[in-house]
Design an enzyme around this catalytic site. Sequence first.
Site, PDB file in Angstrom:
ATOM      1  N   ASP A  29       0.785  -1.244   0.000  1.00 25.67           N
ATOM      2  CA  ASP A  29       0.000   0.000   0.000  1.00 25.67           C
ATOM      3  C   ASP A  29       0.818   1.296   0.000  1.00 25.67           C
ATOM      4  O   ASP A  29       0.378   2.297   0.572  1.00 25.67           O
ATOM      5  CB  ASP A  29      -0.965   0.014   1.197  1.00 25.67           C
ATOM      6  CG  ASP A  29      -1.891  -1.189   1.201  1.00 25.67           C
ATOM      7  OD1 ASP A  29      -1.777  -2.025   0.304  1.00 25.67           O
ATOM      8  OD2 ASP A  29      -2.733  -1.283   2.108  1.00 25.67           O
ATOM      9  N   LYS A 134      -6.065  -5.461  -3.525  1.00 28.16           N
ATOM     10  CA  LYS A 134      -6.829  -5.999  -2.387  1.00 28.16           C
ATOM     11  C   LYS A 134      -7.906  -5.002  -1.956  1.00 28.16           C
ATOM     12  O   LYS A 134      -7.631  -3.810  -1.813  1.00 28.16           O
ATOM     13  CB  LYS A 134      -5.887  -6.317  -1.226  1.00 28.16           C
ATOM     14  CG  LYS A 134      -5.104  -5.130  -0.677  1.00 28.16           C
ATOM     15  CD  LYS A 134      -4.108  -5.615   0.361  1.00 28.16           C
ATOM     16  CE  LYS A 134      -3.399  -4.480   1.051  1.00 28.16           C
ATOM     17  NZ  LYS A 134      -4.221  -3.650   1.919  1.00 28.16           N
ATOM     18  N   CYS A 167      -2.683  -2.276   7.754  1.00 31.26           N
ATOM     19  CA  CYS A 167      -2.529  -3.282   6.684  1.00 31.26           C
ATOM     20  C   CYS A 167      -1.325  -4.190   6.884  1.00 31.26           C
ATOM     21  O   CYS A 167      -1.365  -5.362   6.529  1.00 31.26           O
ATOM     22  CB  CYS A 167      -2.503  -2.589   5.326  1.00 31.26           C
ATOM     23  SG  CYS A 167      -4.126  -1.911   4.942  1.00 31.26           S
TER      24      CYS A 167
END
Length: 228
Positions: A29, A134, A167
């Site tokens: 991310d 995702k 995350c």
Amino acid sequence: MIEKSSIKIEAEPYPFAFLPGQCALLILDMQRDFLEPGGFGEMLGNDVSQLRKAIEPNRQLLAAWREAGLTVLHAREGHRPDLSDLPAAKRNRGWGKTSIGDTGPMGRILIRGQKGHDIIPELAPLPGEAIIDKPGKGAFHATDLLSILRNLDIKQMVITGVTTEVCVHTTLREANDRGYDCLIPSDCVASYFPQFHEVALKMVTAQGGIFGWVTDSARLKAALPKKA
Ligand code: C5J
């Protein structure tokens, strides 16, 4: 069991037995929406400079990892343009005036194909490096990550990216339950909240390494094999 071919990396709570050919670097991310001024993270009132500290250590680790010829995987958090993969609970909970799918300075927030959803240019994937898209916090949920790891015979992961307690932690926990050993270089993960970052790392190594190992990028880079 420590395999003979492993390379010892100094880590907490004890050395990590690194198997380069069976270890993937998973970068989570590192997207404009989380790291760049004007992105979603900043629109929520966060200080993106806290996350930006992890860019240079990640850039250097990624370069060294590629140089060693090892597996690199990238992940991005985001959703389909029609929001059909966005649970109402995620859309409605916790966000300020702006929410996922709304239009911001970098296009629609956390929507695939929009500028804000892109991985930052400093860590742009190379052709041939898998990108895991995702919809959740964890990189295993509703993705083909597990299948990729199995097909590549990966047994361990170095996990980096943002944010440490969200995350990174979710993915680490998912990986644990699926039998993967995970190592986190502390300077390659970051949080908008430094106190959460610190505690999240302590949670990894507590109780004899309940979720895995923590090292730093210098120790990890020093252990990388030289390409023949
Ligand atoms: C968050 C993430 N913090 N990548 N996402 O919402 O950690």
